[in-house]
Design an enzyme around this catalytic site. Structure first.
Site, short mmCIF file in Angstrom:
data_model
loop_
_atom_site.label_atom_id
_atom_site.label_comp_id
_atom_site.label_asym_id
_atom_site.label_seq_id
_atom_site.Cartn_x
_atom_site.Cartn_y
_atom_site.Cartn_z
N HIS A 3 0.84 -1.20 0.00
CA HIS A 3 0.00 0.00 0.00
C HIS A 3 0.88 1.25 0.00
CE1 HIS A 3 -2.90 -3.05 1.26
NE2 HIS A 3 -3.85 -2.21 0.93
N GLY A 6 5.71 4.65 -2.68
CA GLY A 6 7.15 4.69 -2.97
C GLY A 6 7.66 3.31 -3.36
N ASP A 63 8.88 -6.41 2.66
CA ASP A 63 8.95 -5.83 4.00
C ASP A 63 10.36 -5.30 4.17
OD1 ASP A 63 7.22 -5.42 6.41
OD2 ASP A 63 9.05 -6.14 7.35
N ASP A 151 15.04 7.76 2.98
CA ASP A 151 16.08 8.02 1.97
C ASP A 151 16.90 9.29 2.24
OD1 ASP A 151 15.79 5.74 0.46
OD2 ASP A 151 14.36 6.61 -0.94
N LYS A 171 19.63 4.91 -7.49
CA LYS A 171 19.25 4.16 -6.29
C LYS A 171 19.05 2.68 -6.65
CE LYS A 171 15.84 3.60 -2.61
NZ LYS A 171 14.53 3.95 -2.06
N HIS A 176 18.80 -2.12 -1.39
CA HIS A 176 18.41 -3.36 -0.72
C HIS A 176 17.30 -4.07 -1.51
CE1 HIS A 176 16.20 0.17 0.37
NE2 HIS A 176 15.30 -0.46 1.10
N ARG A 177 16.37 -3.28 -2.05
CA ARG A 177 15.24 -3.84 -2.82
C ARG A 177 15.77 -4.50 -4.10
NH1 ARG A 177 12.58 0.17 -1.79
NH2 ARG A 177 11.58 -0.88 -0.04
#
Ligand code: ITT
Length: 194
Positions: A3, A6, A63, A151, A171, A176-177
Site C-alpha cells: 500500500h 514509494g 517488508d 532516503d 538508487k 536493498h530492494r
C-alpha cells in the site's frame, strides 16, 4: 502486496522490464494484514500470503526498513510505525537522531543498513523469501527530494549523497530492494536451467 506508493514505484520499475503487469494491493483495495511477525521475512510472508489469498494471484510482498547499528537495529521492522499514523517521516528521522543523541553518540556518520525481504507467494500458500541489504551511514539534516521514507538520511557505502539525492535509476543500482530482487531472479534462473 503493498500500500506504499514509494515501494510500488520501485517494485514496478523492477518488474515491468520482465514483461509483467503490476497490480498493487493498494490499487485493488485489499485490506492490510496485521504485520505481527518478528522478522522482515515473516512480515513479508504475512503480506504476500494475504494478498495471494485475497486476489487469487501470485503475490509479491516487500517488508523493509532501516536498521541503525547504534540503536541495536531499530527501527528495523518497526520502520513504518516510527512514522506514526500520519506517516510523517520527518518525525521518524528526527526520532532516529534524538535516540542516537540520547545514547551520547553523534548521529552523523552512524552505521546503518537498509534491509528488504521479498516474499513471493502463490494462492495455495507456498512462498519463498529473499533478502537484500545495503550498508551505509546516516547523515543529518535530511537531504534530497527523491525516493521516500528514510532516503534523505541514508548515504550508501562508497557514496557521498543520500538516496534521496540520487535519481531513481542510481538508487536502483544499489538498493536493498534491487539486491533482494536479484537474489529472487537468480533463484528462478537456476531453477529454469536445472
Ligand atoms: P506495505 O507494508 O504496504 O508494503 P509499509 O510502508 O507499511 O508498506 P513496511 O512495513 O515494510 O512497509 O515498512 C517499511 C518502511 O521502511 C517504509 O515505510 C519506509 O519508510 C522504510 N523504507 C523501506 N524501504 C525504503 C527505502 O528504499 N527508502 C527509504 N525508506 C524505506
Amino acid at each position: 502486496a503493498t500500500h506504499n506508493p514509494g515501494k510500488r514505484r520501485e517494485v514496478a520499475d523492477l518488474l515491468v522490464p520482465l514483461g509483467l503487469e503490476v497490480l498493487a494491493a493498494g490499487d485493488l483495495g485489499l485490506p492490510e494484514p496485521e504485520e505481527n511477525g518478528d522478522s522482515f521475512e515473516a512480515n513479508a510472508r504475512i503480506k504476500a500470503l494475504a494478498a495471494a489469498k485475497a486476489s487469487g494471484h501470485m503475490a509479491l510482498a516487500d517488508d523493509s526498513g532501516l536498521a541503525v547499528d547504534a540503536l541495536g537495529g531499530a527501527p528495523g521492522i518497526y520502520s513504518a510505525r516510527w512514522a506514526g499514523e500520519s506517516k510523517d517521516f520527518t518525525l521518524a528521522m528526527k526520532r532516529i537522531r534524538e535516540e542516537i543523541e540520547a545514547k551520547g553518540r553523534n548521529p552523523e556518520g552512524q552505521a546503518a543498513q537498509f534491509v528488504c525481504a521479498l516474499s513471493l507467494c502463490s494462492p495455495d500458500g507456498n512462498s519463498l523469501e529473499f533478502t537484500g541489504v545495503i550498508r551505509g551511514a546516516l547523515s543529518f539534516p535530511p537531504r534530497g527530494d527523491n525516493g521516500f521514507g528514510y532516503d534523505p538520511i541514508f548515504i550508501p557505502e562508497g557514496h557521498r549523497r543520500t538516496f534521496a539525492q540520487m535519481s531513481a535509476d542510481e538508487k536502483k543500482t544499489l538498493s536493498h530492494r534491487s539486491r533482494a530482487f536479484a537474489a529472487m531472479l537468480e533463484h528462478y534462473r537456476q531453477k529454469e536451467s536445472a
